[in-house]
Design a protein around this motif. Structure first.
Motif, PDB file in Angstrom:
ATOM      1  N   ALA A  91       0.838  -1.203   0.000  1.00 32.67           N
ATOM      2  CA  ALA A  91       0.000   0.000   0.000  1.00 32.67           C
ATOM      3  C   ALA A  91       0.872   1.251   0.000  1.00 32.67           C
ATOM      4  N   LYS A  92       1.976   1.224   0.749  1.00 31.36           N
ATOM      5  CA  LYS A  92       2.902   2.364   0.795  1.00 31.36           C
ATOM      6  C   LYS A  92       3.536   2.608  -0.564  1.00 31.36           C
ATOM      7  N   VAL A  93       4.019   1.544  -1.209  1.00 30.26           N
ATOM      8  CA  VAL A  93       4.635   1.693  -2.526  1.00 30.26           C
ATOM      9  C   VAL A  93       3.613   2.259  -3.508  1.00 30.26           C
ATOM     10  N   LEU A  94       2.400   1.726  -3.463  1.00 26.91           N
ATOM     11  CA  LEU A  94       1.325   2.217  -4.341  1.00 26.91           C
ATOM     12  C   LEU A  94       1.077   3.705  -4.128  1.00 26.91           C
ATOM     13  N   ALA A  95       0.917   4.102  -2.880  1.00 28.92           N
ATOM     14  CA  ALA A  95       0.608   5.500  -2.559  1.00 28.92           C
ATOM     15  C   ALA A  95       1.766   6.423  -2.921  1.00 28.92           C
ATOM     16  N   ASP A  96       2.990   6.013  -2.587  1.00 30.98           N
ATOM     17  CA  ASP A  96       4.160   6.840  -2.900  1.00 30.98           C
ATOM     18  C   ASP A  96       4.339   7.010  -4.403  1.00 30.98           C
ATOM     19  N   PHE A  97       4.182   5.927  -5.132  1.00 30.18           N
ATOM     20  CA  PHE A  97       4.327   5.992  -6.588  1.00 30.18           C
ATOM     21  C   PHE A  97       3.242   6.878  -7.193  1.00 30.18           C
ATOM     22  N   ALA A  98       2.018   6.710  -6.718  1.00 34.46           N
ATOM     23  CA  ALA A  98       0.900   7.512  -7.246  1.00 34.46           C
ATOM     24  C   ALA A  98       1.116   8.999  -6.978  1.00 34.46           C
ATOM     25  N   ARG A  99       1.692   9.345  -5.820  1.00 31.99           N
ATOM     26  CA  ARG A  99       1.984  10.757  -5.534  1.00 31.99           C
ATOM     27  C   ARG A  99       2.966  11.337  -6.542  1.00 31.99           C
ATOM     28  N   GLU A 100       3.927  10.531  -6.937  1.00 38.56           N
ATOM     29  CA  GLU A 100       4.939  10.996  -7.879  1.00 38.56           C
ATOM     30  C   GLU A 100       4.430  11.080  -9.317  1.00 38.56           C
ATOM     31  N   PHE A 101       3.482  10.239  -9.685  1.00 35.75           N
ATOM     32  CA  PHE A 101       3.078  10.113 -11.078  1.00 35.75           C
ATOM     33  C   PHE A 101       1.596  10.429 -11.300  1.00 35.75           C
ATOM     34  N   GLY A 102       1.142  11.538 -10.737  1.00 33.46           N
ATOM     35  CA  GLY A 102      -0.204  12.035 -11.032  1.00 33.46           C
ATOM     36  C   GLY A 102      -1.318  11.102 -10.649  1.00 33.46           C
ATOM     37  N   ASP A 103      -1.249  10.552  -9.457  1.00 34.08           N
ATOM     38  CA  ASP A 103      -2.273   9.637  -8.937  1.00 34.08           C
ATOM     39  C   ASP A 103      -2.483   8.410  -9.821  1.00 34.08           C
ATOM     40  N   ARG A 104      -1.411   7.941 -10.422  1.00 35.28           N
ATOM     41  CA  ARG A 104      -1.434   6.724 -11.222  1.00 35.28           C
ATOM     42  C   ARG A 104      -0.430   5.746 -10.648  1.00 35.28           C
ATOM     43  N   PRO A 105      -0.747   4.492 -10.515  1.00 41.35           N
ATOM     44  CA  PRO A 105      -2.022   3.854 -10.790  1.00 41.35           C
ATOM     45  C   PRO A 105      -3.052   4.171  -9.710  1.00 41.35           C
ATOM     46  N   THR A 106      -4.302   4.078 -10.080  1.00 38.02           N
ATOM     47  CA  THR A 106      -5.368   4.309  -9.103  1.00 38.02           C
ATOM     48  C   THR A 106      -5.797   2.971  -8.507  1.00 38.02           C
ATOM     49  N   VAL A 107      -6.185   3.016  -7.268  1.00 36.84           N
ATOM     50  CA  VAL A 107      -6.637   1.808  -6.576  1.00 36.84           C
ATOM     51  C   VAL A 107      -8.141   1.653  -6.813  1.00 36.84           C
ATOM     52  N   LYS A 108      -8.526   0.491  -7.276  1.00 39.89           N
ATOM     53  CA  LYS A 108      -9.948   0.182  -7.452  1.00 39.89           C
ATOM     54  C   LYS A 108     -10.529  -0.366  -6.149  1.00 39.89           C
ATOM     55  N   VAL A 109      -9.824  -1.344  -5.582  1.00 41.28           N
ATOM     56  CA  VAL A 109     -10.245  -1.978  -4.332  1.00 41.28           C
ATOM     57  C   VAL A 109      -9.051  -2.744  -3.772  1.00 41.28           C
ATOM     58  N   GLY A 110      -9.068  -2.955  -2.486  1.00 36.79           N
ATOM     59  CA  GLY A 110      -8.049  -3.775  -1.846  1.00 36.79           C
ATOM     60  C   GLY A 110      -8.712  -4.880  -1.060  1.00 36.79           C
ATOM     61  N   VAL A 111      -7.969  -5.941  -0.827  1.00 34.18           N
ATOM     62  CA  VAL A 111      -8.443  -7.027   0.033  1.00 34.18           C
ATOM     63  C   VAL A 111      -7.330  -7.289   1.041  1.00 34.18           C
ATOM     64  N   VAL A 112      -7.627  -7.001   2.306  1.00 31.97           N
ATOM     65  CA  VAL A 112      -6.655  -7.168   3.386  1.00 31.97           C
ATOM     66  C   VAL A 112      -7.239  -8.142   4.396  1.00 31.97           C
ATOM     67  N   ASP A 113      -6.511  -9.214   4.656  1.00 34.24           N
ATOM     68  CA  ASP A 113      -6.990 -10.260   5.561  1.00 34.24           C
ATOM     69  C   ASP A 113      -8.405 -10.711   5.201  1.00 34.24           C
TER      70      ASP A 113
END
Length: 176
Positions: A91-113
């Motif tokens: 989730a951190k890698v996703l959020a950090d990358f999205a901050r750098e690249f114009g909110d891409r990729p966007t998260v559709k849904v997550g499944v945790v536990d």
């Protein structure tokens, strides 16, 4: 793709999703091949997989797994970020990358536990401190009462030693 090749893809994805502590469906529209390669590299450094597979095959892979119904999120270009050990790291890698690249990729849904997480919940998860920091905070929280107890016990013992010493002095003075 031949039918036997499709079955192999479905089986592999089903295995990965079944073993995952968390996974996130993303829409990678708008990212260049170079950016996706960089994204995969960052994920790999954290021990996280990124799989792009046909939506129909991904939906087939969900069959037989004890997961929430997320088949409706497999529309358009979909990449699956799969974390095996830790739900926060991907989730951190996703959020950090999205901050750098114009909110891409966007998260559709997550499944945790085995529970669905909407994009806002995934962002909250990404804002959590890393696992090691959380464990250190818990250990510090548990250590503080024990340190106070040890300090109190040492003061009690020191007070007892002073009282015994004063009693010894009084007996010496009374005997002299």
């Amino acid at each position: 793709m031949r039918k036997d090749e499709k079955n192999v893809v479905v089986t592999e994805l089903q295995q990965k999703l079944g073993d995952a502590s968390a996974f996130y469906l993303t829409d990678f529209t708008g990212l260049s091949v170079k950016q996706i390669t960089e994204f995969r590299s960052r994920l790999r450094k954290q021990g996280v997989d990124y799989v792009v597979v046909k939506n129909t095959l991904a939906i087939r892979a969900l069959d037989g797994l004890e997961l929430p119904d997320i088949a409706g999120f497999f529309t358009g270009p979909t990449g699956v970020v799969i974390g095996r050990e830790d739900a926060v790291a991907p989730a951190k890698v996703l959020a950090d990358f999205a901050r750098e690249f114009g909110d891409r990729p966007t998260v559709k849904v997550g499944v945790v536990d085995r529970k669905p997480f909407d994009p806002a919940q995934v962002r909250q998860l990404a804002d959590m401190p890393p696992r090691e920091v959380l464990l250190a905070q818990i250990a510090g929280g548990l250590q503080a009462p024990m340190a106070r107890l040890a300090g109190g016990m040492s003061q009690l013992i020191a007070g007892f030693a002073r009282a015994v010493d004063q009693l010894r002095q009084q007996k010496e003075e009374a005997g002299a």
